[in-house]
Design an enzyme around this catalytic site. Structure first.
Site, mmCIF file in Angstrom:
data_model
loop_
_atom_site.group_PDB
_atom_site.id
_atom_site.type_symbol
_atom_site.label_atom_id
_atom_site.label_comp_id
_atom_site.label_asym_id
_atom_site.label_seq_id
_atom_site.Cartn_x
_atom_site.Cartn_y
_atom_site.Cartn_z
ATOM 1 N N PHE A 46 -0.358 -0.206 0.070
ATOM 2 C CA PHE A 46 -0.034 -0.606 1.441
ATOM 3 C C PHE A 46 1.316 -1.324 1.498
ATOM 4 O O PHE A 46 2.162 -1.014 2.339
ATOM 5 C CB PHE A 46 -1.138 -1.508 2.002
ATOM 6 C CG PHE A 46 -0.795 -2.097 3.340
ATOM 7 C CD1 PHE A 46 -1.038 -1.386 4.507
ATOM 8 C CD2 PHE A 46 -0.217 -3.355 3.432
ATOM 9 C CE1 PHE A 46 -0.710 -1.923 5.748
ATOM 10 C CE2 PHE A 46 0.115 -3.895 4.667
ATOM 11 C CZ PHE A 46 -0.126 -3.176 5.830
ATOM 12 N N GLU A 90 3.838 -1.353 -0.705
ATOM 13 C CA GLU A 90 4.970 -0.506 -1.102
ATOM 14 C C GLU A 90 5.316 0.520 -0.018
ATOM 15 O O GLU A 90 6.480 0.675 0.343
ATOM 16 C CB GLU A 90 4.648 0.221 -2.418
ATOM 17 C CG GLU A 90 4.680 -0.690 -3.627
ATOM 18 C CD GLU A 90 4.240 0.010 -4.907
ATOM 19 O OE1 GLU A 90 3.935 1.231 -4.895
ATOM 20 O OE2 GLU A 90 4.182 -0.680 -5.936
ATOM 21 N N LEU A 91 4.309 1.203 0.497
ATOM 22 C CA LEU A 91 4.558 2.270 1.469
ATOM 23 C C LEU A 91 5.028 1.745 2.817
ATOM 24 O O LEU A 91 5.899 2.337 3.443
ATOM 25 C CB LEU A 91 3.294 3.120 1.671
ATOM 26 C CG LEU A 91 2.872 3.988 0.492
ATOM 27 C CD1 LEU A 91 1.575 4.725 0.808
ATOM 28 C CD2 LEU A 91 3.975 4.993 0.137
ATOM 29 N N ASN A 92 4.464 0.659 3.279
ATOM 30 C CA ASN A 92 4.761 0.170 4.624
ATOM 31 C C ASN A 92 5.930 -0.802 4.687
ATOM 32 O O ASN A 92 6.591 -0.901 5.727
ATOM 33 C CB ASN A 92 3.521 -0.485 5.236
ATOM 34 C CG ASN A 92 2.432 0.522 5.505
ATOM 35 O OD1 ASN A 92 2.568 1.364 6.372
ATOM 36 N ND2 ASN A 92 1.372 0.466 4.721
ATOM 37 N N PHE A 93 6.190 -1.523 3.586
ATOM 38 C CA PHE A 93 7.222 -2.557 3.638
ATOM 39 C C PHE A 93 8.176 -2.548 2.450
ATOM 40 O O PHE A 93 9.045 -3.399 2.348
ATOM 41 C CB PHE A 93 6.569 -3.948 3.755
ATOM 42 C CG PHE A 93 5.750 -4.089 5.005
ATOM 43 C CD1 PHE A 93 6.362 -4.330 6.231
ATOM 44 C CD2 PHE A 93 4.376 -3.942 4.976
ATOM 45 C CE1 PHE A 93 5.619 -4.441 7.394
ATOM 46 C CE2 PHE A 93 3.623 -4.050 6.136
ATOM 47 C CZ PHE A 93 4.244 -4.294 7.349
#
Length: 174
Positions: free
Chosen positions: A98, A100-103
């Protein structure tokens, strides 16, 4: 060495016991491997109890920006916690993915811990207890509360969730 501070009301000198060292506290990373806080001597530390489903979750981006901008003198450490509104339900791999992918989070994340209550992690016992950190006591009120420690392991201050990571209240120390 003893820490000396002036009492606010009387003007008298109060001698405090030496605080416990934050560098002796054991905590694991989100990957299960130990994080040696002593490895960060010489840099300031910013601890933030984080959650993936909180109104303040967007602060992950600013925490990453802060980490990038001050990488030579600051280590940001996110501490996942599920104690406020059950807003961090994920397991270690879900939390990592979460973030890594989103922020684009690359700063350190610890194992999920309790930041208050009967099962409070020793790190948060130190961060919230004047008897341990030698400066002041506090309680963790919500997700994304921040605790700043100087480059020699001395407690500086804490900041509620509404204080953004790039706030001058924090960056003035960097």
């Amino acid at each position: 060495m003893k820490r000396i501070s002036k009492a606010k009301l009387t003007g008298s000198v109060v001698i405090k016991k030496n605080p416990e060292s934050i560098y002796n506290i054991a905590i694991n990373g989100l990957n299960g491997q130990p994080i040696l806080l002593s490895a960060f001597k010489g840099k300031k530390l910013l601890f933030v109890n984080v959650a993936s489903s909180c109104g303040f979750t967007k602060q992950y981006k600013e925490l990453q920006d802060l980490s990038d901008k001050y990488a030579d003198k600051l280590v940001v450490i996110g501490v996942p916690c599920n104690q406020f509104g059950s807003q961090e339900k994920g397991n270690a791999s879900e939390i990592q993915e979460f973030c890594e992918l989103n922020f684009g989070v690359t700063f350190l994340l610890t194992e999920k811990v309790a930041v208050k209550g009967n099962y409070q992690h020793p790190l948060y016992k130190w961060l919230t207890s004047e008897a341990k950190n030698g400066v002041k006591s506090s309680s963790v009120k919500w997700n994304f509360q921040k605790y700043l420690v100087d480059c020699t392991g001395n407690f500086i201050d804490y900041y509620y969730s509404t204080t953004t990571p790039m706030s001058s209240r924090i960056t003035m120390y960097l």
